[in-house]
Write a protein that holds these residues in place. Structure first.
Motif, PDB file in Angstrom:
ATOM      1  N   VAL A   1       0.798  -1.237   0.000  1.00 32.00           N
ATOM      2  CA  VAL A   1       0.000   0.000   0.000  1.00 32.00           C
ATOM      3  C   VAL A   1       0.825   1.279   0.000  1.00 32.00           C
ATOM      4  CG1 VAL A   1      -1.900  -1.145   1.220  1.00 32.00           C
ATOM      5  CG2 VAL A   1      -0.162   0.098   2.535  1.00 32.00           C
ATOM      6  N   ILE A   2       2.148   1.155  -0.034  1.00 35.43           N
ATOM      7  CA  ILE A   2       2.961   2.372   0.058  1.00 35.43           C
ATOM      8  C   ILE A   2       2.950   3.134  -1.261  1.00 35.43           C
ATOM      9  CG2 ILE A   2       5.329   3.238   0.331  1.00 35.43           C
ATOM     10  CD1 ILE A   2       5.759   1.100   2.467  1.00 35.43           C
ATOM     11  N   ASP A   3       2.790   4.434  -1.152  1.00 35.26           N
ATOM     12  CA  ASP A   3       2.812   5.335  -2.305  1.00 35.26           C
ATOM     13  C   ASP A   3       4.275   5.740  -2.550  1.00 35.26           C
ATOM     14  OD1 ASP A   3       2.672   7.384  -4.128  1.00 35.26           O
ATOM     15  OD2 ASP A   3       1.083   8.486  -3.080  1.00 35.26           O
ATOM     16  N   PHE A   4       4.954   4.963  -3.398  1.00 31.78           N
ATOM     17  CA  PHE A   4       6.381   5.226  -3.633  1.00 31.78           C
ATOM     18  C   PHE A   4       6.602   6.523  -4.398  1.00 31.78           C
ATOM     19  CE2 PHE A   4       6.293   0.698  -2.778  1.00 31.78           C
ATOM     20  CZ  PHE A   4       7.293   0.612  -1.831  1.00 31.78           C
ATOM     21  N   GLY A   5       5.582   6.957  -5.117  1.00 33.40           N
ATOM     22  CA  GLY A   5       5.718   8.219  -5.833  1.00 33.40           C
ATOM     23  C   GLY A   5       5.887   9.375  -4.869  1.00 33.40           C
TER      24      GLY A   5
ATOM     25  N   ASP B   1      12.620  -5.621 -11.512  1.00 34.48           N
ATOM     26  CA  ASP B   1      11.321  -5.390 -12.152  1.00 34.48           C
ATOM     27  C   ASP B   1      10.403  -4.556 -11.261  1.00 34.48           C
ATOM     28  OD1 ASP B   1      11.984  -6.803 -14.391  1.00 34.48           O
ATOM     29  OD2 ASP B   1      10.980  -8.662 -13.779  1.00 34.48           O
ATOM     30  N   ALA B   2      10.333  -4.937  -9.986  1.00 31.95           N
ATOM     31  CA  ALA B   2       9.462  -4.216  -9.062  1.00 31.95           C
ATOM     32  C   ALA B   2       9.894  -2.760  -8.931  1.00 31.95           C
ATOM     33  CB  ALA B   2       9.482  -4.893  -7.683  1.00 31.95           C
ATOM     34  N   PHE B   3      11.197  -2.567  -8.865  1.00 33.98           N
ATOM     35  CA  PHE B   3      11.730  -1.210  -8.763  1.00 33.98           C
ATOM     36  C   PHE B   3      11.413  -0.417 -10.032  1.00 33.98           C
ATOM     37  CE2 PHE B   3      15.143   1.997  -8.874  1.00 33.98           C
ATOM     38  CZ  PHE B   3      15.129   2.462  -7.565  1.00 33.98           C
ATOM     39  N   ALA B   4      11.526  -1.094 -11.184  1.00 32.25           N
ATOM     40  CA  ALA B   4      11.262  -0.416 -12.462  1.00 32.25           C
ATOM     41  C   ALA B   4       9.815   0.073 -12.530  1.00 32.25           C
ATOM     42  CB  ALA B   4      11.550  -1.364 -13.622  1.00 32.25           C
ATOM     43  N   SER B   5       8.898  -0.720 -12.021  1.00 29.51           N
ATOM     44  CA  SER B   5       7.506  -0.280 -12.154  1.00 29.51           C
ATOM     45  C   SER B   5       7.044   0.596 -11.000  1.00 29.51           C
ATOM     46  CB  SER B   5       6.568  -1.485 -12.325  1.00 29.51           C
ATOM     47  OG  SER B   5       6.805  -2.451 -11.337  1.00 29.51           O
ATOM     48  N   ALA B   6       7.557   0.376  -9.791  1.00 36.86           N
ATOM     49  CA  ALA B   6       7.029   1.120  -8.637  1.00 36.86           C
ATOM     50  C   ALA B   6       7.819   2.390  -8.325  1.00 36.86           C
ATOM     51  CB  ALA B   6       7.004   0.225  -7.397  1.00 36.86           C
ATOM     52  N   VAL B   7       9.093   2.422  -8.664  1.00 33.29           N
ATOM     53  CA  VAL B   7       9.939   3.534  -8.213  1.00 33.29           C
ATOM     54  C   VAL B   7      10.495   4.358  -9.384  1.00 33.29           C
ATOM     55  CG1 VAL B   7      11.965   4.192  -6.836  1.00 33.29           C
ATOM     56  CG2 VAL B   7      10.548   2.260  -6.122  1.00 33.29           C
ATOM     57  N   VAL B   8      11.006   3.684 -10.404  1.00 36.11           N
ATOM     58  CA  VAL B   8      11.680   4.393 -11.502  1.00 36.11           C
ATOM     59  C   VAL B   8      10.823   5.507 -12.121  1.00 36.11           C
ATOM     60  CG1 VAL B   8      12.679   4.143 -13.830  1.00 36.11           C
ATOM     61  CG2 VAL B   8      13.329   2.553 -11.995  1.00 36.11           C
TER      62      VAL B   8
END
Lengths: 297, 297
Positions: free
Chosen positions: B237-241, B279-286
């Protein structure tokens, strides 16, 4: 031993101690009132579900006949739904909860504000929804003379129970309103870890916003269901002296509730639990009450 | 599929992404370095135990040969023992950890400061012990050029892991020291719920104190061992943006670690995990990194 031969208690419950009914979750309202009276309590904290079981008029009569004060009604809240219809239902339900609090003589309605909506990551939006709900409910709270008591919950519940996680944040939400209309709950279990606690308790007290003070203890390891992680005061690591003295030094003169969600305690005999609560409170909290006057504002 | 036929990854790891070795807990140091290199990482976060297994000199050589940056060394801390001998051991061990960080080229030593001492309820005293330990270690940190990075842990760990529970509190502890000597860790899992987060991230950035930014996700229900409650970015549920933009807008230009304690992930194939992290970093953080320059200060 007590005259009835039930569980022994070495302590007459302190005049300011209130038995929150969640601590004896499986007791009906009549059973809970009886247990509190038999154990010598002067105050009880009630929940809506056992009231609904007997009906509000009957509940009000039973409470009146018991002679007990009602320290609070639990609980309202759950304001964070994004669907307009669900949101409307929540506001309407909270209006009814305020009416129930008035009917049973509870000075405050405890609010668990709700977690993130399903599938949402919008913590900021969910917190804004809480502020809006308080504004919507404030006129009705004023008209029935019941305080909306915002309870910050431990941050481990931030995603699914309450997006209000600190006392400071609860005070920020309460700030726009008269303290008689929107106050805060100080529950040791939820706030004991907070490095800003003393400052925020002082701020809450100075503004007259402490609507309820609740005590129970924190101990690890946590159980699988972290909602049931609460313990008798004294059985864990919370320094009740430090927190109680901070709360009382603000002039807080209300009742002090013991509210424990714990499966083993729920499974125990109701009268035994009522006695153990009084004993735990006597050893962990009463020494820090000083010469404070009895509760029941 | 990758040329080796191992787990497919659609994403080349972002230049600023660092694989924290705790995410692949059961890999030896050589295996971890190899997995990171093979998956295309430029940076890795190391732990002391796998370094000790091969010896510091060998570890330093292997790291150098890998061509990877070391984003941080985990971990020091555990400063809250009250027994003087235990306290001395802790300080000495942290000095050695600083030496190890220097030897492997880690810019920061991550500190988990420790919980309440056994049987103690003295949170204030435990926090004072942390401040004293930082003062004792600061000269050695300065001499080896490694930042002591105070990590606030989620308040659910306040009693048994870390009496530093918020970023604001970590910054207060760091305040007396040069930012190159005492900094803070911003780990989304620990601080995502904090209503003061944006303000405290801005404060940390303005003071140049963000020594490490770590990302992983929060999801409920929590597992029985709440230390293992962490998830791939995007699975909770964390809003990484919101948080990533707050960190980057302060000018933070270091690596970003993915550190996940999770039994299922530990039990998974190391190369699969290295690929999934990317992959997770690419979609959630990058998507929230904008045109930020690559890491490796």
């Amino acid at each position: 031993m007590t005259p009835t031969g039930r569980a022994a208690s070495s302590a007459t419950p302190h005049a300011r101690l209130s038995l929150n009914q969640a601590t004896i979750k499986y007791a009906s309202l009549p059973r809970a009132l009886d247990a509190a009276v038999q154990a010598g309590y002067q105050s009880i904290g009630l929940w809506r579900e056992p009231i609904a079981e007997v009906g509000l008029a009957t509940a009000a009569r039973l409470v009146h006949e018991s002679g007990l004060r009602v320290s609070s009604l639990c609980r309202g809240g759950f304001f964070t739904a994004t669907d307009p219809a669900a949101r409307r239902l929540s506001i309407d339900d909270n209006r009814r909860a305020l009416d129930e609090a008035e009917a049973i003589g509870a000075p405050a309605l405890v609010l668990v504000v709700g977690g993130l909506p399903e599938g949402s990551r919008d913590l900021v939006g969910a917190r804004a929804a809480v502020a809006e709900a308080l504004a919507e409910l404030a006129p009705h709270a004023a008209s029935v003379g019941v305080t909306l008591a915002v309870e910050p919950l431990h941050p481990m519940y931030a995603s699914d129970r309450a997006v209000v996680s600190t006392l400071g944040q609860a005070l920020d939400l309460a700030e726009p309103f008269d303290p008689a209309i929107v106050g805060v709950v100080v529950d040791t279990f939820h706030v004991w870890w907070d490095p800003s606690l003393e400052a925020d308790v002082a701020r809450a007290g100075a503004a007259g916003r402490i609507a309820s003070y609740q005590v129970c203890d924190w101990k690890t390891p946590l159980p699988l269901d972290v909602l049931l992680a609460r313990h008798y005061p004294g059985d864990g690591v919370i320094d009740f002296g430090r927190i109680t003295e901070a709360v009382l030094s603000t002039g807080y003169d209300g009742d002090i509730e013991v509210e424990i969600f714990n499966q083993a305690i729920w499974d125990d005999d109701v009268d035994t639990v009522a006695a153990r609560v009084a004993d735990a409170f006597a050893s962990a909290v009463v020494p820090h009450l000083g010469s404070a006057v009895a509760g029941g504002r």
